[in-house]
Enzyme design. Sequence first.
Site, PDB file in Angstrom:
ATOM      1  N   GLU A   1     -25.408 105.834  87.156  1.00 39.95           N
ATOM      2  CA  GLU A   1     -24.696 104.926  88.059  1.00 39.95           C
ATOM      3  C   GLU A   1     -23.231 104.961  87.667  1.00 39.95           C
ATOM      4  O   GLU A   1     -22.853 104.506  86.602  1.00 39.95           O
ATOM      5  CB  GLU A   1     -25.227 103.494  87.954  1.00 39.95           C
ATOM      6  CG  GLU A   1     -24.548 102.578  88.964  1.00 39.95           C
ATOM      7  CD  GLU A   1     -24.590 101.093  88.605  1.00 39.95           C
ATOM      8  OE1 GLU A   1     -24.403 100.271  89.505  1.00 39.95           O
ATOM      9  OE2 GLU A   1     -24.797 100.745  87.419  1.00 39.95           O
TER      10      GLU A   1
ATOM     11  N   ASP B   1     -27.512 102.929  83.674  1.00 42.81           N
ATOM     12  CA  ASP B   1     -26.693 101.847  84.215  1.00 42.81           C
ATOM     13  C   ASP B   1     -25.228 102.006  83.807  1.00 42.81           C
ATOM     14  O   ASP B   1     -24.926 102.320  82.652  1.00 42.81           O
ATOM     15  CB  ASP B   1     -27.245 100.538  83.614  1.00 42.81           C
ATOM     16  CG  ASP B   1     -26.810  99.299  84.342  1.00 42.81           C
ATOM     17  OD1 ASP B   1     -27.115  99.185  85.543  1.00 42.81           O
ATOM     18  OD2 ASP B   1     -26.173  98.438  83.710  1.00 42.81           O
TER      19      ASP B   1
HETATM   20  C1  GLC Z   1     -25.635  97.702  87.324  1.00 44.54           C
HETATM   21  C2  GLC Z   1     -26.954  97.263  87.887  1.00 44.54           C
HETATM   22  C3  GLC Z   1     -26.858  95.811  88.243  1.00 44.54           C
HETATM   23  C4  GLC Z   1     -26.586  95.041  86.984  1.00 44.54           C
HETATM   24  C5  GLC Z   1     -25.339  95.551  86.277  1.00 44.54           C
HETATM   25  C6  GLC Z   1     -25.258  95.056  84.886  1.00 44.54           C
HETATM   26  O1  GLC Z   1     -24.624  97.664  88.246  1.00 44.54           O
HETATM   27  O2  GLC Z   1     -27.312  98.068  88.973  1.00 44.54           O
HETATM   28  O3  GLC Z   1     -28.023  95.338  88.855  1.00 44.54           O
HETATM   29  O4  GLC Z   1     -26.433  93.680  87.271  1.00 44.54           O
HETATM   30  O5  GLC Z   1     -25.322  96.952  86.193  1.00 44.54           O
HETATM   31  O6  GLC Z   1     -26.209  95.677  84.077  1.00 44.54           O
END
Ligand code: GLC
Length: 536
Positions: A267, A201
């Site tokens: 991500e 994440d």
């Molecule tokens: C990322 C996740 C999202 C979450 C955020 C905070 O963007 O994909 O769902 O709310 O991080 O952890």
Amino acid sequence: MPQAAWWQTGIIYQIYPRSFMDRNGDGVGDLQGIIAQLDHLVWLGVNAIWLSPIFPSPMADFGYDVSDYTAIHPLFGTLADFDALLEAAHARGLKLILDLVPNHTSDQHPWFQQARASRDNPKRDWYIWRDAQPDGSPPNNWAAYFGGSMWTWDAATKQYYLHSFLPEQPDLNWRNPEVKAAIFDAVRFWLDRGVDGFRVDVIDRMLKDEQFRDNPVNPDFVPGRDNLAAGGAQQRVYSENQPGIHALIAELRAVFDAYDDRVLIGEIAYSTDPTVITTHYGGSAAPEQHLPINFALLLLPWEVEALRAFIAAYEAALPAGGWPNYVLSNHDQPRIASKLGDAEARIAAMLLLTLRGTPFVYYGDEIGMHNVPIPQDQVQDPQGINMPGTSRDPERTPMQWHDGPNAGFSTATPWLPIADDYLTVNVEAERADPHSILNLYRRLIAYRRDTPALTLGAYQALDSGELADTVLVYERQHENQRVVVALNFAADPKTISLPAGQGRIGVSTHMERSGETVALDRLVLRPHEGLIVEVV
Ligand code: GLC
């Protein structure tokens, strides 16, 4: 050429565990539910599943607020259930990827509880604390992704703590080596158990500016959901992608590389600038991510020229050995079938599954699930509560398995409503319909798996001449095999003229014409038809 890795040739299917399948009748999906539905995934033909977080969590952000990195939330089951899932997945040849949330914990995590207990607690420095400005205001102007300031005042210890998202999600201090050691140990805990990798994440946000300088405002910002992904109200120059992040990710990668064949997926910032993505592979001396996620397909306007230009730029920007990937939607983004339309979603599926690189499929997209409208007073997503109009609940609703009660998801009232269209949009009905999007996905996946040009081959754009803005055409080639993909974005028929030659249709998005022989210099595409044609 070294043999391709599973995460290069395979297809990764994202499960949002709360909404996949509820086996214990509490209205929330669970691990036993996933086990019960693994055969759907085998039938579909995907190769790996990625589970959004399943760890203990107060669920302020539905699991992205972790209070224990090495256990399972009782809502989802037990560690024994997890081991059973891993074994059942592996027995079916499916890889299992977990979701690591290293940027922040829950405020209920014992680490934060200790950190906030006193300024001299040994865990204090595991989080990011700063004094107030002389007038009592927060240390800087950083805006949280879920609205408000990134700083919350802790009255007991009289300092602000930093949280990129909710106040219930305090950011860890990755400049503290103990934090690094603790999270790396958590990663090893799961890799030792046999997990095949992690999606990490907000991996590029783990470090913050050491001087905590103000972020400039984003002059182009217009409030609204579409603009959130692209950064929001601030240019986050001091809170994302800080110097040192690449070295830190390389250290994390080294943890993975101590094991065989594990994948590190990150991500990163949502960007249509390919160089933002490609900086995250690292070099051969210090490799970073196997798959820094490329969100361009869900960010770009759904127009042939924009897509063609991006793909070319991305292909050109990839470093040696860097493997591409593509995503149409996820648990943070509107459903593709709602965003584009049902016919376009079929074209999108063919694009996703014929481009060079690893495709990510979000659960339910294979049956064409739609966003489910949820009245503001029933919104559960904190982003949607804090910033009306931006809720992610609509794309997180329960999977539609059949036309029975609660679409077969649960015997209890589901945590989010079931889509109204579940009587027809469901796995069972679509399996029986040879023209369904579900059978299209399955066919595309099988065809891709059996066609080295699609899994391994080079990508080359082809010229669709006068139709350059309505038909996207490209070729994939591996050794002697050549496959042409032609996607008609228009609602009327188009005939394209490619260099002369003969082809055989492998797949049409309309699920007809398979095996038909076609002349490439007069290739007829019906409205919203995509074709995969093997050159013979
Ligand atoms: C990322 C996740 C999202 C979450 C955020 C905070 O963007 O994909 O769902 O709310 O991080 O952890």
